[in-house]
Design a protein around this motif. Sequence first.
Motif: not given
Length: 321
Positions: A131-140
């Motif tokens: 799905g729509p996701s970036f690693a940096a966003d999840i980690a933040k």
Amino acid sequence: MSLAVAGSGAFGTALAVALGRTGAAVTLWSRDPDQARVMVETGRNDRRLPGVDLPDTVTPTGDAGALATSKTVLLAMPMQSLAGFLDAHGSTLDGRALVACCKGIDLTRLEGASALIARACPAAVPAVLTGPSFAADIAKGLPTALTLACADEAAGARLQAQLSTPILRLYRSPDVIGAELGGALKNVIAIAAGVVIGARLGESARAALITRGFAEMQRLALRLGARTETLAGLSGFGDLVLTCTSEQSRNFRFGIALGQGTAFDTSVTVEGAATARAATALAQSLSIDMPITGMVAALLDQRIGIRAAVEALMSRPLKQE
């Protein structure tokens, strides 16, 4: 219940961080023992996800045998590495819930992650997290919604509960084929969208390309058994929009460099490159028309230039939408 993440790239590390923050015990395996050692010593993975501290509940390791201590293993390595990993470790991991977090089509076997898992681990429960996701966003800790696809609905419900966090909302689907093809094919269209921007063809051209690219994605996915609603959801249209419009996307950045005729960092994994070639071969075998995907493959193989590619797409026969 303990969890394991196989793959310590940016996305695998981000998932380990998000799950570890809930208090879950997470084993984070790196294929590079030196990288695992650095993570143990520093409590961070600055090589792949700079500036993010690993929770105390996350245990980095270079020992693949440690994965077998968990009943749920997230497979977060690049798609083109998945078959080799399963060939090496499938017998150890069989019988577990194996959740593919990679997006692509295997270039050699022309199959998605779930088929590779089923072959190597026949007693495992295959699932796909995409799905729509970036690693940096999840980690933040930024809000993110993903699709968890699993053909076994009871197992899917258990995984949904186990892998959801206060900032990671998972929507369940039984359509594994649709979820994995949506996540794979959108990377190809993202490369093409990057080419459009890099070649200064304009935002209108990008919007048209995304729209026609989505039509291509549906043609192939539906032929292979996907559901229309899956492609219209997070793992299809949602991921497509994000990946085609943000420079956080490696595939989009790669496409920009391609459109500009500039070099791109070869150490960065660009899943859409191999997927473009695999999807083109698969589409040809099924007599499915995928002009944008085929053009991306031709550009990558230097069989055509940017100007000729644009002219070819714009000169296609006029037809009803």
